[in-house]
Structure formats: structure tokens, C-alpha cells
Scaffold this active site. Structure first.
Site, PDB file in Angstrom:
ATOM      1  N   GLU A 170      -2.440 -16.909  80.525  1.00 16.20           N
ATOM      2  CA  GLU A 170      -3.175 -16.931  81.649  1.00 16.20           C
ATOM      3  C   GLU A 170      -4.581 -17.113  81.405  1.00 16.20           C
ATOM      4  O   GLU A 170      -5.020 -16.332  80.538  1.00 16.20           O
ATOM      5  CB  GLU A 170      -2.498 -16.096  82.398  1.00 16.20           C
ATOM      6  CG  GLU A 170      -3.175 -16.185  83.970  1.00 16.20           C
ATOM      7  CD  GLU A 170      -2.667 -15.071  85.071  1.00 16.20           C
ATOM      8  OE1 GLU A 170      -2.475 -13.887  84.755  1.00 16.20           O
ATOM      9  OE2 GLU A 170      -2.597 -15.327  86.311  1.00 16.20           O
ATOM     10  N   CYS A 177      -3.608 -15.838  90.808  1.00 14.40           N
ATOM     11  CA  CYS A 177      -2.650 -15.949  90.058  1.00 14.40           C
ATOM     12  C   CYS A 177      -1.885 -17.165  90.053  1.00 14.40           C
ATOM     13  O   CYS A 177      -0.904 -17.248  89.196  1.00 14.40           O
ATOM     14  CB  CYS A 177      -1.827 -14.724  90.721  1.00 14.40           C
ATOM     15  SG  CYS A 177      -2.612 -13.280  90.666  1.00 14.40           S
ATOM     16  N   LYS A 214      -6.136   1.665  97.346  1.00 11.19           N
ATOM     17  CA  LYS A 214      -7.280   1.749  96.152  1.00 11.19           C
ATOM     18  C   LYS A 214      -7.647   0.424  95.941  1.00 11.19           C
ATOM     19  O   LYS A 214      -6.949  -0.472  95.016  1.00 11.19           O
ATOM     20  CB  LYS A 214      -6.774   2.362  94.898  1.00 11.19           C
ATOM     21  CG  LYS A 214      -7.936   2.641  93.943  1.00 11.19           C
ATOM     22  CD  LYS A 214      -7.463   2.542  92.332  1.00 11.19           C
ATOM     23  CE  LYS A 214      -7.504   0.987  91.909  1.00 11.19           C
ATOM     24  NZ  LYS A 214      -8.641   0.569  91.501  1.00 11.19           N
ATOM     25  N   PRO A 215      -8.607  -0.046  96.472  1.00  9.60           N
ATOM     26  CA  PRO A 215      -9.157  -1.523  96.153  1.00  9.60           C
ATOM     27  C   PRO A 215      -9.755  -1.493  94.883  1.00  9.60           C
ATOM     28  O   PRO A 215     -10.002  -0.350  93.947  1.00  9.60           O
ATOM     29  CB  PRO A 215     -10.136  -1.736  97.153  1.00  9.60           C
ATOM     30  CG  PRO A 215     -10.717  -0.176  97.512  1.00  9.60           C
ATOM     31  CD  PRO A 215      -9.767   0.735  97.240  1.00  9.60           C
ATOM     32  N   TRP A 237      -9.422  -7.712  92.621  1.00  6.52           N
ATOM     33  CA  TRP A 237     -10.966  -8.197  92.996  1.00  6.52           C
ATOM     34  C   TRP A 237     -10.783  -9.677  93.160  1.00  6.52           C
ATOM     35  O   TRP A 237     -12.061 -10.068  93.980  1.00  6.52           O
ATOM     36  CB  TRP A 237     -11.881  -7.897  91.608  1.00  6.52           C
ATOM     37  CG  TRP A 237     -11.283  -8.517  90.532  1.00  6.52           C
ATOM     38  CD1 TRP A 237     -10.553  -7.903  89.522  1.00  6.52           C
ATOM     39  CD2 TRP A 237     -11.294  -9.830  90.166  1.00  6.52           C
ATOM     40  NE1 TRP A 237     -10.229  -8.755  88.402  1.00  6.52           N
ATOM     41  CE2 TRP A 237     -10.677  -9.808  88.599  1.00  6.52           C
ATOM     42  CE3 TRP A 237     -11.925 -10.956  90.536  1.00  6.52           C
ATOM     43  CZ2 TRP A 237     -10.644 -11.174  87.895  1.00  6.52           C
ATOM     44  CZ3 TRP A 237     -11.779 -12.190  89.852  1.00  6.52           C
ATOM     45  CH2 TRP A 237     -11.126 -12.172  88.815  1.00  6.52           C
ATOM     46  N   ASN A 238     -10.055 -10.593  92.994  1.00  6.23           N
ATOM     47  CA  ASN A 238     -10.044 -12.062  93.127  1.00  6.23           C
ATOM     48  C   ASN A 238     -10.169 -12.457  94.758  1.00  6.23           C
ATOM     49  O   ASN A 238     -11.017 -13.603  95.111  1.00  6.23           O
ATOM     50  CB  ASN A 238      -9.164 -12.737  92.557  1.00  6.23           C
ATOM     51  CG  ASN A 238      -7.747 -12.601  92.639  1.00  6.23           C
ATOM     52  OD1 ASN A 238      -7.258 -11.618  93.543  1.00  6.23           O
ATOM     53  ND2 ASN A 238      -6.689 -13.360  92.314  1.00  6.23           N
ATOM     54  N   GLU A 248       3.159  -7.951  92.266  1.00  7.96           N
ATOM     55  CA  GLU A 248       2.590  -9.353  92.308  1.00  7.96           C
ATOM     56  C   GLU A 248       1.783  -9.501  91.086  1.00  7.96           C
ATOM     57  O   GLU A 248       0.523  -9.114  91.116  1.00  7.96           O
ATOM     58  CB  GLU A 248       1.869  -9.487  93.652  1.00  7.96           C
ATOM     59  CG  GLU A 248       1.987 -11.215  93.996  1.00  7.96           C
ATOM     60  CD  GLU A 248       0.565 -11.824  93.654  1.00  7.96           C
ATOM     61  OE1 GLU A 248       0.638 -12.251  92.459  1.00  7.96           O
ATOM     62  OE2 GLU A 248      -0.236 -11.937  94.394  1.00  7.96           O
ATOM     63  N   LEU A 249       2.091  -9.958  90.132  1.00  8.66           N
ATOM     64  CA  LEU A 249       1.711  -9.882  88.507  1.00  8.66           C
ATOM     65  C   LEU A 249       1.240 -11.437  88.193  1.00  8.66           C
ATOM     66  O   LEU A 249       1.013 -12.285  88.890  1.00  8.66           O
ATOM     67  CB  LEU A 249       2.706  -9.403  87.485  1.00  8.66           C
ATOM     68  CG  LEU A 249       3.253  -7.855  88.105  1.00  8.66           C
ATOM     69  CD1 LEU A 249       4.383  -7.474  87.135  1.00  8.66           C
ATOM     70  CD2 LEU A 249       2.300  -6.974  88.421  1.00  8.66           C
ATOM     71  N   GLY A 276      -1.903  -7.289  90.142  1.00  9.38           N
ATOM     72  CA  GLY A 276      -2.766  -7.202  89.010  1.00  9.38           C
ATOM     73  C   GLY A 276      -2.284  -7.790  87.924  1.00  9.38           C
ATOM     74  O   GLY A 276      -1.125  -8.492  87.949  1.00  9.38           O
ATOM     75  N   SER A 277      -2.605  -7.212  86.730  1.00 11.39           N
ATOM     76  CA  SER A 277      -1.983  -7.789  85.360  1.00 11.39           C
ATOM     77  C   SER A 277      -0.568  -7.289  85.279  1.00 11.39           C
ATOM     78  O   SER A 277      -0.122  -6.296  85.713  1.00 11.39           O
ATOM     79  CB  SER A 277      -2.893  -7.201  84.205  1.00 11.39           C
ATOM     80  OG  SER A 277      -2.580  -5.950  84.113  1.00 11.39           O
TER      81      SER A 277
HETATM   82  C1  SIN Z   1      -3.589 -14.554  94.073  1.00 12.38           C
HETATM   83  O1  SIN Z   1      -4.348 -14.858  93.296  1.00 12.38           O
HETATM   84  O2  SIN Z   1      -2.748 -13.487  93.684  1.00 12.38           O
HETATM   85  C2  SIN Z   1      -3.456 -14.924  95.317  1.00 12.38           C
HETATM   86  C3  SIN Z   1      -3.475 -16.350  95.625  1.00 12.38           C
HETATM   87  C4  SIN Z   1      -3.448 -16.814  97.106  1.00 12.38           C
HETATM   88  O3  SIN Z   1      -3.186 -15.936  98.140  1.00 12.38           O
HETATM   89  O4  SIN Z   1      -2.991 -18.028  97.208  1.00 12.38           O
END
Ligand code: SIN
Length: 487
Positions: free
Chosen positions: A387, A290, A181-182, A157-158, A256-257, A234-235
Site C-alpha cells: 500500500e 484506504c 481513542k482517536p 488520522w486520515n 477496517e484495514l 488502521g494498519s
Molecule cells: C478510509 O480511508 O478508510 C476512508 C475512505 C472513505 O471513507 O472513502
């Protein structure tokens, strides 16, 4: 609801096999604006058989899509980019409504997200093969890179727009078809993107967007035998679960965690530049990325001046609803995110950390949180190990290079690390010692479509963006040809 120039971009149905569909049960779930908790719309709560039908649609459309030339795929993708940029304001409005970020940043996200489609429209043409000489004079080995097949993408969602394009663009460019799936918190950006893909001429079934219960959909996408590749952001906990599920059918996986980025400032650093980098790295998206700096590790000799200057800048930040004039920080996505931050701050204070700025829920209430700086942070505090995903900057001291490296690497996460120093030998020494997929030197922002994005250790597998991103969606095939020389 904010006015859209093109209201048809706000879709409250799923996109399967080129059709807009509701759940056959009629069930839906509500999506709220994190700024005020108001309901902005609803999305279908699909059943398992409807998810399966999306996978089957992607499977049926695969042979024709992968047969198209790279140039044909590229032209559709470029048309899609033009439509996105023509509708930038509307798409940004949807992002701000469902995610909460300032409208200016949402517009930036649309440009950022479109850049991945544009990039992979070009990379589609550069999926080169090879001819390898063999030790048998009459044989040749041809290597081709074939689309892996039906893919599944699960996005967070970010960045409700960019995290989608960064995954689906390389897949589609490589000749794969996909079920997306968003996040259930922010499905409308992805659904608007699907509508524009339809207008751009993407054939039916190439992109399918499904919404509903995340555990149920994740379970199906990670176990279905027709899906050959799963990509997830995600997490770490959910990533591990999906990875285990994918083992059953040996899917290719990219993950990508979570991150826990150190931001190391040496005594020879340009402190004003470090503060500027800290502001963008830490407070971008209200700290919900992230790759946000999660731990400021500052040389003892510049600790006081850095914290003083950082606090001065943080106190100027404008926290407001994303559509308010001059807003720089919007709300956090939900109450759970706010509670997590609160617990980390209370724990730090109980162990003698000092609040230098903020520290509390913002006067706006809801999930707005004050941009915060905490000093005298030590290794025994939760914030040094978890985190944060919010606008809180914990600052601690170091004295030697070895100590800085040891603190930075003392985590199972390995996504991004930041380093500020003017010493070129130190830049190489430290960058080479840091166990991270990304090292950002003397800059607080590094993300763009040309750069490989991804982590090591428990921060993930694989890379997104760049020339490497498309490799995640192809399989290498060897074709060995014999009998070339007359016998
Ligand atoms: C992310 O939070 O995974 C993406 C951040 C970014 O693309 O800079």
C-alpha cells in the site's frame, strides 16, 4: 492558531463521564500541524487507571442509555448533527490544522461525517426483531436485537472526523456506550465532536474520549472484560494484534484495514471519465485513504492515451498549505509516510519504471510530495505489492481479461477495486471475479453513508455505514415462549 468562531470547540483535555479531564500526572503530548511542523496544542497522556475509569463510566451509563427509546436516542443524534453543521467552519479548521488537508475538503469531510450520524439516527428506529414459527405448535421464537454493550473505537488520522462518526454513531444509535481513542496525531476533531455531543444532550458516560500512548490504550481497550465490542480502522499489522488480544475475552470485532486497490481500465472505457475517476480516487486526501487506487492496470491498447491524459491533469494539481487559496493537495501526515513513498519510487525506478510526472519531494519541503505518475510498472516492484498511502500512481499494462483479474486479485488485501468498461456483461463478469468488499464501476468515488464500506481477506471484518453498519453493534437474542396452546 487559526481563528475559531467558537474557541471552546478546541479542547485539550479528555472527555470522561461528561467531564473535561487532564491526566492526573499532568503529562501531555504535543500535536503538530503537518504543513509546517508547528505545535497546535497538546492532549493528555492518560495513565492506565484513567482509561479504566472511562470504561467504567461507559459501563455505568449503559443501562439507562439502552433503556431509552430509539426515538429518544434519534432526537439527540439529530440535534448533534445540527450543531455540527452550525459549526462546520470551525470543525473544518480543526481538521485542516491537525491533518493538513485543504480547507475545502475538510469542510466536505464535516458534511460527510455528519451524514453518518444523521443516517444512524434514522436506522436506530429500524432495529427490527422477528417472530419465527417453530415445529412445536405451542411454542414461538421471538428474536430481538439488543445493544451489544460497552464498545471501544480506535480511529485513524486520515479522516479525523468521519472515521470517528462512522463508528460511534451506529454504536450510540443502537443503545451502546463507547470509549473512543482517536489517533494521537489528530485528537482535536474527536474532542470537538465530544463537546458538541455534550451540548446536544448526550448523557454523561455514553461517549468518552481518551488520548495518550496508542499501544497502552489499545492494549487496555482490547483486553478489558467490560468491553464487548472493538471497532478499529488502521494498519493490518495493528488490526491483527488487536484481534489476537480480543480473543481472550471473545469480543465482537470489526476491522477496517489496509487496501491495495486495483484500478482496471479496459480498451472500451471512456478514457476521459477514467482519468477523472483516477484523479479523485488516487489524489483525494493526497492519496491517504484506504480505498485510494494503488495500482493502475491498463489495457495495452489504451495505455498511452490514458497515461498521457492522466499526466496532463496531475501536472495541474495545486500542492499547498491547506488554508492556501486553491489548494488541492496538502502535506503528507509525517516524515515516515514520505520516506515510504520515496523508497517505493526508488525501487521502481531501479527496476526500469519511468517517472512520467513528479517523483520527488515538493519545493515546499517538509512532508509535501509532488503528485506523481510512474509508467512501465511491473510485478517485481515493491509498489506493486505494498500500500502506498500517498500521491503516487503506478501504471502497468495488461492484454487479456483473465490477466487483469489475476493481477487485481494477486494480493492479501481486498478492500476496494475500480473497473472502467462500457461492456455490461464484462461489468458483471469482472465484478463477480474480483475478491474485494467494494467494486466501483465507472466511478472513482463511492463512499457515502447509505453504502456498505468494508473489506475481505486481510482488509478487514465487518461493514460500516448503510443498514449493515448498525448490525455490528447489536447481539441477536432468541426468546422461546412455550405453553401458548392450552394443554
Ligand atoms: C478510509 O480511508 O478508510 C476512508 C475512505 C472513505 O471513507 O472513502
Amino acid at each position: 492558531m487559526h481563528y475559531l468562531n467558537d474557541p471552546k470547540l478546541f479542547r485539550q483535555q479528555c472527555y470522561i463521564n461528561g467531564e473535561w479531564v487532564a491526566a492526573s500526572s499532568g503529562h501531555t503530548f504535543d500535536i503538530t500541524n503537518p504543513s509546517d511542523g508547528s505545535v497546535i496544542g497538546s492532549a493528555p497522556l492518560l495513565d492506565g487507571f484513567e482509561i479504566n475509569s472511562a470504561i467504567e463510566a461507559a459501563h455505568r451509563s449503559l443501562p439507562e442509555w439502552k433503556r431509552k427509546t430509539a426515538k429518544e436516542r434519534s432526537l439527540i443524534l439529530k440535534h448533534w448533527v445540527r450543531l455540527i453543521m452550525n459549526h462546520q467552519e470551525d470543525l473544518a479548521t480543526i481538521v485542516t490544522l491537525e491533518q493538513g488537508k485543504p480547507f475545502k475538503d475538510a469542510k466536505g469531510e464535516i458534511t460527510y461525517g455528519a451524514s453518518y450520524i444523521e443516517w444512524f439516527a434514522e436506522e436506530a428506529k429500524r432495529i427490527y426483531g422477528e417472530i419465527i414459527p417453530t415445529n412445536h405448535p405451542g411454542n414461538r421464537i421471538l428474536v430481538s436485537k439488543d445493544p451489544i454493550g460497552v464498545c471501544a473505537a480506535i480511529t485513524p488520522w486520515n479522516f479525523p472526523f468521519t472515521m470517528v462518526t462512522r463508528k460511534i454513531a451506529p454504536a450510540i444509535a443502537a443503545g451502546c456506550t463507547i470509549v473512543l481513542k482517536p489517533s494521537e496525531k489528530t485528537p482535536f476533531s474527536a474532542l470537538a465532536l465530544a463537546e458538541l455531543s455534550r451540548r446536544a444532550g448526550l448523557p454523561k458516560g455514553v461517549l468518552n474520549v481518551v488520548t495518550g500512548d496508542p499501544a497502552k490504550i489499545g492494549g487496555i481497550l482490547s483486553t478489558h472484560p467490560l468491553i464487548r465490542k472493538l471497532t478499529f480502522t488502521g494498519s493490518t499489522a495493528v488490526g491483527k494484534h488487536l484481534l489476537k488480544n480480543c480473543a481472550e475475552t471473545i469480543k465482537k470485532v470489526s476491522l477496517e484495514l489496509g487496501g491495495h486497490a486495483p484500478f482496471i481500465i479496459f480498451d472500451d472505457a471512456d478514457i476521459d471519465s477514467a482519468v477523472k475517476g483516477a484523479m479523485i480516487s488516487k489524489y483525494r486526501n493526497a492519496g491517504q485513504t484506504c480505498v485510494c487506487a494503488n495500482r493502475f492496470i491498463v489495457h495495452d491498447a489504451v495505455y498511452d492515451i490514458f497515461t498521457q491524459k492522466l499526466v496532463e491533469q496531475v501536472q495541474k494539481l495545486s500542492v499547498a498549505d491547506g488554508f492556501a487559496e486553491g489548494a488541492q493537495l496538502g502535506p503528507l501526515i509525517d516524515r515516515a509516510s514520505l520516506d515510504k513513498i520515496d523508497i517505493q519510487i526508488q525501487d521502481a525506478v531501479s527496476k526500469h519504471a519511468r517517472i512520467l510526472a513528479g517523483g520527488n519531494i515538493h519545493a515546499l519541503g517538509g512532508t509535501f510530495f509532488q503528485p506523481t505518475v510512474i509508467g512501465d510498472v511491473t510485478a517485481d516492484m515493491r509498489i506493486s505489492h505494498e500500500e502506498t498511502f500517498g500521491p503516487v500512481a503506478p501504471v502497468s499494462r495488461f492484454h487479456t481479461e483473465q490477466e487483469a483479474i489475476q493481477i487485481a486479485n494477486n494480493t492479501e488485501s481486498g478492500l476496494a477495486a475500480y473497473l472502467y468498461t462500457k461492456d455490461i456483461s464484462r461489468i458483471f463478469r469482472i465484478s463477480e471475479s474480483l475478491e474485494y468488499g467494494i467494486v466501483s464501476v465507472n466511478t472513482g468515488i463511492f463512499s457515502n453513508e447509505a453504502a456498505p464500506f468494508g473489506g475481505v481477506k486481510q482488509s478487514g471484518i465487518g461493514r460500516e455505514g448503510s443498514k449493515y453498519g448498525i448490525e455490528e453493534f447489536v447481539e441477536i437474542k432468541q426468546i422461546c415462549i412455550g405453553g401458548i396452546l392450552p394443554s
